[in-house]
Design a protein around this motif. Sequence first.
Motif, PDB file in Angstrom:
ATOM      1  N   THR A  40      -5.305 -53.669  37.909  1.00 53.08           N
ATOM      2  CA  THR A  40      -6.063 -52.658  38.649  1.00 53.08           C
ATOM      3  C   THR A  40      -6.184 -51.375  37.843  1.00 53.08           C
ATOM      4  OG1 THR A  40      -5.286 -53.576  40.761  1.00 53.08           O
ATOM      5  CG2 THR A  40      -6.179 -51.335  40.789  1.00 53.08           C
ATOM      6  N   GLN A  41      -7.420 -50.900  37.694  1.00 55.76           N
ATOM      7  CA  GLN A  41      -7.712 -49.666  36.977  1.00 55.76           C
ATOM      8  C   GLN A  41      -8.021 -48.573  37.976  1.00 55.76           C
ATOM      9  OE1 GLN A  41      -7.607 -49.162  33.597  1.00 55.76           O
ATOM     10  NE2 GLN A  41      -8.067 -46.998  33.946  1.00 55.76           N
ATOM     11  N   THR A  42      -7.149 -47.575  38.083  1.00 53.93           N
ATOM     12  CA  THR A  42      -7.354 -46.494  39.041  1.00 53.93           C
ATOM     13  C   THR A  42      -7.803 -45.198  38.377  1.00 53.93           C
ATOM     14  OG1 THR A  42      -5.010 -45.898  38.928  1.00 53.93           O
ATOM     15  CG2 THR A  42      -5.670 -47.442  40.658  1.00 53.93           C
ATOM     16  N   GLU A  43      -7.475 -45.015  37.101  1.00 48.40           N
ATOM     17  CA  GLU A  43      -7.840 -43.801  36.377  1.00 48.40           C
ATOM     18  C   GLU A  43      -9.184 -43.973  35.677  1.00 48.40           C
ATOM     19  OE1 GLU A  43      -6.093 -40.996  36.513  1.00 48.40           O
ATOM     20  OE2 GLU A  43      -4.716 -42.022  37.882  1.00 48.40           O
ATOM     21  N   ARG A  66      -9.657 -55.369  38.441  1.00 53.02           N
ATOM     22  CA  ARG A  66     -10.032 -54.600  39.634  1.00 53.02           C
ATOM     23  C   ARG A  66     -10.289 -53.149  39.241  1.00 53.02           C
ATOM     24  NH1 ARG A  66      -5.681 -57.724  40.802  1.00 53.02           N
ATOM     25  NH2 ARG A  66      -6.007 -59.414  42.300  1.00 53.02           N
ATOM     26  N   ASP A  68     -10.788 -49.507  40.569  1.00 58.38           N
ATOM     27  CA  ASP A  68     -10.627 -48.553  41.663  1.00 58.38           C
ATOM     28  C   ASP A  68     -10.889 -47.122  41.208  1.00 58.38           C
ATOM     29  OD1 ASP A  68     -10.117 -50.007  43.969  1.00 58.38           O
ATOM     30  OD2 ASP A  68      -8.019 -50.301  43.483  1.00 58.38           O
ATOM     31  N   GLY A  69     -11.414 -46.958  40.013  1.00 53.75           N
ATOM     32  CA  GLY A  69     -11.758 -45.648  39.469  1.00 53.75           C
ATOM     33  C   GLY A  69     -13.041 -45.772  38.672  1.00 53.75           C
ATOM     34  N   ARG A  90     -14.332 -52.176  43.242  1.00 52.94           N
ATOM     35  CA  ARG A  90     -13.954 -51.964  44.628  1.00 52.94           C
ATOM     36  C   ARG A  90     -14.534 -50.667  45.179  1.00 52.94           C
ATOM     37  NH1 ARG A  90      -8.591 -55.219  45.181  1.00 52.94           N
ATOM     38  NH2 ARG A  90      -7.513 -53.346  45.829  1.00 52.94           N
ATOM     39  N   SER A  92     -13.608 -47.744  45.962  1.00 56.94           N
ATOM     40  CA  SER A  92     -13.336 -46.427  45.371  1.00 56.94           C
ATOM     41  C   SER A  92     -13.662 -46.371  43.882  1.00 56.94           C
ATOM     42  CB  SER A  92     -11.864 -46.063  45.577  1.00 56.94           C
ATOM     43  OG  SER A  92     -11.021 -47.039  44.996  1.00 56.94           O
ATOM     44  N   GLY A  93     -14.210 -47.435  43.321  1.00 62.83           N
ATOM     45  CA  GLY A  93     -14.491 -47.476  41.890  1.00 62.83           C
ATOM     46  C   GLY A  93     -15.981 -47.430  41.585  1.00 62.83           C
ATOM     47  N   SER A 124     -18.769 -51.352  45.927  1.00 65.07           N
ATOM     48  CA  SER A 124     -18.745 -49.890  45.864  1.00 65.07           C
ATOM     49  C   SER A 124     -20.146 -49.350  46.096  1.00 65.07           C
ATOM     50  CB  SER A 124     -18.232 -49.443  44.487  1.00 65.07           C
ATOM     51  OG  SER A 124     -18.660 -48.149  44.159  1.00 65.07           O
TER      52      SER A 124
END
Length: 232
Positions: A40-43, A66, A68-69, A90, A92-93, A124
Amino acid sequence: MTLRNLFLLGLMALLFAACDSDDDGNGVDPILEPIVLSGTQTEPLVLENLFNDPLLPDYIVNGTFRIDGPVTVEPGVRIVMRANSRIDVRSSGSFSAVGTVDQPIFIQGEQNARGFWDYIGFQSNNPNNRLEHCVISNGGGSTLSSFPGSVVVRDNAQVGMRNSIITESARNGFVVNGNNGLISAFENNSISNCDQHPIRIRFTQIEAMNESNDFTSGNGFNQIRVDGNTVD
């Protein structure tokens, strides 16, 4: 000369040699491995073009990547998809893959086979979701009814696609699988050699289609499939 000085001179020589090997000025690629994308990539993440040789993969997707950013893919990048892998954008991404005429972005299977990998799925509603000057091949391997193609827009997600190619899908090419999905742009695309339909959309997305797109070559059905939904 002391042993310490000899050691420092040797170290400096190695550093200079390393700098020379990484110098792009002579067109020789440094000895590097592709970067593996998974989990998962959030940044925020920028996928840069790592190699001068356009045939060398810069990144490898293993399993589910995934997002997410915000993820941005720069021109000239080549992404190789391993078996059954997928890119899941997703809620938020965002996924912005914008190439150029001279430096398109490639997203392809590790093997040149239909359905070798699953899909790029957009869940998204971010307006930065863009596929431009991209070549997407060997996807459509998922058996999930909710992701029946190489590029899938789910629920109320959105994506814009211009000047891009989808080919060699084991199912459909481009799919909008939700009544509220938004195609922010769809121009000058070519979709070919898909086992099922090149394009599968809902009735409310018909207005995004125009004559600039080519979808009549080598597909199981050289037609746009339109699924019904309620229209107010």
